[in-house]
Design a protein around this motif. Structure first.
Motif, short mmCIF file in Angstrom:
data_model
loop_
_atom_site.label_atom_id
_atom_site.label_comp_id
_atom_site.label_asym_id
_atom_site.label_seq_id
_atom_site.Cartn_x
_atom_site.Cartn_y
_atom_site.Cartn_z
N TYR A 44 -66.17 9.67 29.14
CA TYR A 44 -67.12 10.78 29.13
C TYR A 44 -68.11 10.59 30.28
CZ TYR A 44 -71.28 13.37 27.64
OH TYR A 44 -72.38 14.19 27.59
N LYS A 45 -68.33 11.65 31.07
CA LYS A 45 -69.16 11.51 32.28
C LYS A 45 -70.39 12.40 32.31
CE LYS A 45 -65.37 10.01 35.27
NZ LYS A 45 -64.79 10.12 36.64
N GLY A 46 -70.63 13.17 31.26
CA GLY A 46 -71.86 13.96 31.24
C GLY A 46 -71.61 15.45 31.09
N VAL A 47 -72.64 16.24 31.41
CA VAL A 47 -72.62 17.69 31.20
C VAL A 47 -73.09 18.40 32.46
CG1 VAL A 47 -73.50 19.58 29.77
CG2 VAL A 47 -73.12 17.33 28.74
N VAL A 48 -72.47 19.53 32.77
CA VAL A 48 -72.90 20.37 33.88
C VAL A 48 -73.06 21.81 33.40
CG1 VAL A 48 -71.92 18.99 35.75
CG2 VAL A 48 -70.50 20.73 34.61
N SER A 49 -73.73 22.60 34.20
CA SER A 49 -73.88 24.02 33.93
C SER A 49 -72.86 24.77 34.78
CB SER A 49 -75.29 24.48 34.29
OG SER A 49 -75.43 25.88 34.10
N VAL A 50 -72.14 25.71 34.18
CA VAL A 50 -71.09 26.44 34.90
C VAL A 50 -71.38 27.93 34.84
CG1 VAL A 50 -68.63 27.04 34.93
CG2 VAL A 50 -69.34 24.69 34.49
N ARG A 51 -71.22 28.59 35.99
CA ARG A 51 -71.45 30.03 36.08
C ARG A 51 -70.20 30.74 36.58
NH1 ARG A 51 -76.96 31.22 39.27
NH2 ARG A 51 -76.00 33.28 39.14
N PHE A 52 -70.02 31.94 36.08
CA PHE A 52 -68.96 32.82 36.55
C PHE A 52 -69.50 33.63 37.73
CE2 PHE A 52 -65.72 36.04 36.39
CZ PHE A 52 -66.39 37.23 36.64
N GLU A 53 -68.76 33.67 38.84
CA GLU A 53 -69.22 34.39 40.02
C GLU A 53 -68.05 35.10 40.70
OE1 GLU A 53 -71.39 31.71 42.52
OE2 GLU A 53 -72.64 31.00 40.85
N GLU A 54 -68.36 36.05 41.54
CA GLU A 54 -67.36 36.72 42.36
C GLU A 54 -67.71 36.50 43.82
OE1 GLU A 54 -67.26 40.82 41.30
OE2 GLU A 54 -65.96 40.51 39.57
N ASP A 55 -66.69 36.33 44.65
CA ASP A 55 -66.97 36.19 46.07
C ASP A 55 -66.99 37.57 46.72
OD1 ASP A 55 -64.36 37.00 46.46
OD2 ASP A 55 -63.62 35.04 47.11
N GLU A 56 -67.10 37.61 48.04
CA GLU A 56 -67.25 38.88 48.74
C GLU A 56 -66.01 39.76 48.62
OE1 GLU A 56 -66.19 36.60 52.90
OE2 GLU A 56 -68.24 36.92 52.24
N LEU A 107 -67.94 16.79 31.30
CA LEU A 107 -67.14 16.15 32.34
C LEU A 107 -66.41 14.95 31.75
CD1 LEU A 107 -69.80 16.22 35.18
CD2 LEU A 107 -67.76 17.62 35.06
N LEU A 108 -65.11 14.90 32.01
CA LEU A 108 -64.27 13.83 31.48
C LEU A 108 -63.39 13.25 32.56
CD1 LEU A 108 -63.07 15.63 28.21
CD2 LEU A 108 -64.81 13.83 28.35
N GLU A 109 -62.97 12.02 32.34
CA GLU A 109 -62.06 11.34 33.26
C GLU A 109 -60.75 12.12 33.41
OE1 GLU A 109 -59.56 7.09 33.21
OE2 GLU A 109 -60.85 7.70 31.53
#
Length: 425
Positions: free
Chosen positions: A66-78, A204-206
């Motif tokens: 186990y390596k921790g936590v991140v914030s993830v966002r949904f986005e669109e490119d141009e 986040l995981l190995e």
């Protein structure tokens, strides 16, 4: 500072990390994404997060790190292509620069975290004209593949011939239909919720496949019961029916997914969970045999190490009081790329020659037997429905061992032992 960045082999940046499909996901419905070469991420489920943070020490060798936590966002490119971007959690700065989530640049201009000291802007790698042309070509390829992909998603067992002289691992990303299905579904879910919510926590995981050149992966759904204590009546009934109609009820384990590179024939084989549910006990045994077969002969050198690890895991779980690993899976992983057995007195020139020869798999590269003790891995994954007396909010507290899971492990040990003995091990 979060473990997410203490343990990363990357240099944290003020821009997000573009998450990519994890091409070796063969089972499960939760999308697993590639954060970097050695790290994966998946949507945070509080119960699973709690499991990793309170994991008994003796179980750690049988689970991903186990390596921790991140914030993830949904986005669109141009070009309105959908993408998922990971950022450090708000307020989790440490030595990391403050992340401005309000001004995210489009995908084509994203600054990626990297282990290199210099910063690389993606659009600086090539002229704009080349980038436009490349995107145009990729779109054309995408349209051509759409119809084929729809057919792939409906197929339960697939075989592909690959270029054995090429980079086999790079070809895998074009073939795994289950990985792409999960990725598309995750994007669609986040797109539908984008107006109401566009920030999610991922753990986040190995990446257990990172040390293998051509990972062969078997995903086994373990136990005689799959529904959690908090499941609705409808959900519980559905899971009970699946168990009763599969090998789960008989031997406590069923195939949830499989990816095998059969080096002898130059084929990739994929099997999904729908086929796994239909297998009889004999069919399950044949599937295991197929998993350890390279298309020319059985990889017998892997069976001993697998049995050793399964036996060790069984002993560990027999000591775990109150745990229930409902709907958890067990992964078995080994390298489909076979390496020559080299004697200790081989000199550098001999090693170089062997390396060149093994690169050409059509030139008798399978006349050797690889060393297998460290080439196979056995790990437990997916703990969204795990329960234990340590989880204070649970209304149901179980006593003793997880008998259903342990029963499945013993069945697996028995079947692998049978395969080994019948093959003349």
């Amino acid at each position: 500072m979060s473990p997410a960045f203490r343990t990363m082999d990357v240099e944290p940046r003020t821009k997000g990390v573009l998450l990519e499909p994890f091409v070796h996901q063969v089972g499960g419905h939760s999308c697993v994404l590639r954060f970097n070469e050695t790290t994966l991420c998946k949507p945070l489920v509080p119960r699973e997060h709690q499991f990793y943070e309170t994991l008994p020490a003796e179980m750690r060798k049988f689970t991903p790190q186990y390596k921790g936590v991140v914030s993830v966002r949904f986005e669109e490119d141009e070009d309105r292509n959908l993408c998922l971007i990971a950022y450090p959690l708000k307020g989790d700065h440490g030595t990391v620069d403050i992340v401005d989530n309000s001004d995210c640049e489009p995908k084509s201009k994203l600054l990626r975290w990297t282990n290199k000291k210099h910063l690389v802007l993606e659009t600086e790698k090539s002229p704009k004209d080349w980038v436009r042309q490349h995107r145009k070509e990729e779109k054309m390829k995408s349209h051509k593949l759409e119809e084929e992909f729809e057919w792939l998603k409906k197929s339960e067992v697939l075989y592909y011939s690959v270029e054995k002289k090429g980079n086999i691992s790079s070809q895998l990303k074009h073939y795994n239909p289950w990985s792409m299905k999960c990725h598309q579904q995750q994007l669609q879910r986040m797109k539908e919720n984008a107006k109401h919510r566009n920030q999610y926590k991922f753990i986040l995981l190995e990446n257990l496949t990172s040390r293998y050149e051509v990972p062969c992966v078997l995903d086994l759904k373990m136990g005689t019961r799959q529904h959690g204590d908090d499941a609705s009546e409808e959900k519980a009934a559905n899971q009970i029916r699946k168990c009763q109609q599969s090998t789960s009820a008989v031997i406590g384990v069923r195939v949830c997914g499989m990816q095998v590179y059969q080096a002898g024939t130059g084929q990739l084989m994929f099997m999904n969970k729908y086929h796994g549910r239909k297998l009889s006990v004999q069919g399950f045994k044949e599937a295991l045999f197929q998993f350890f077969h390279n298309g020319r002969y059985l990889r017998r050198e892997l069976l001993g190490p697998v049995l050793k690890k399964l036996t060790e895991l069984k002993a560990v779980l027999e000591r775990q009081e109150s745990y229930r690993f409902y709907s958890s899976s067990l992964l078995v992983i080994y390298d489909g790329k076979e390496w020559p057995e080299v004697t200790l007195d081989s000199d550098a020139e001999d090693l170089e020659d062997l390396s060149e020869e093994s690169a050409d798999e059509s030139a008798g590269a399978y006349a050797y037997k690889p060393i297998g003790a460290s080439s196979v891995d056995v790990r437990m994954i997916d703990f969204a429905h795990t329960t234990c007396r340590l989880y204070g909010e649970d209304s149901v507290v179980h006593e003793g061992q997880d008998a259903g899971y342990i029963f499945g492990l013993q069945s697996l040990i028995d079947i692998v032992t049978e395969i080994s003995e019948e093959s003349g091990e």
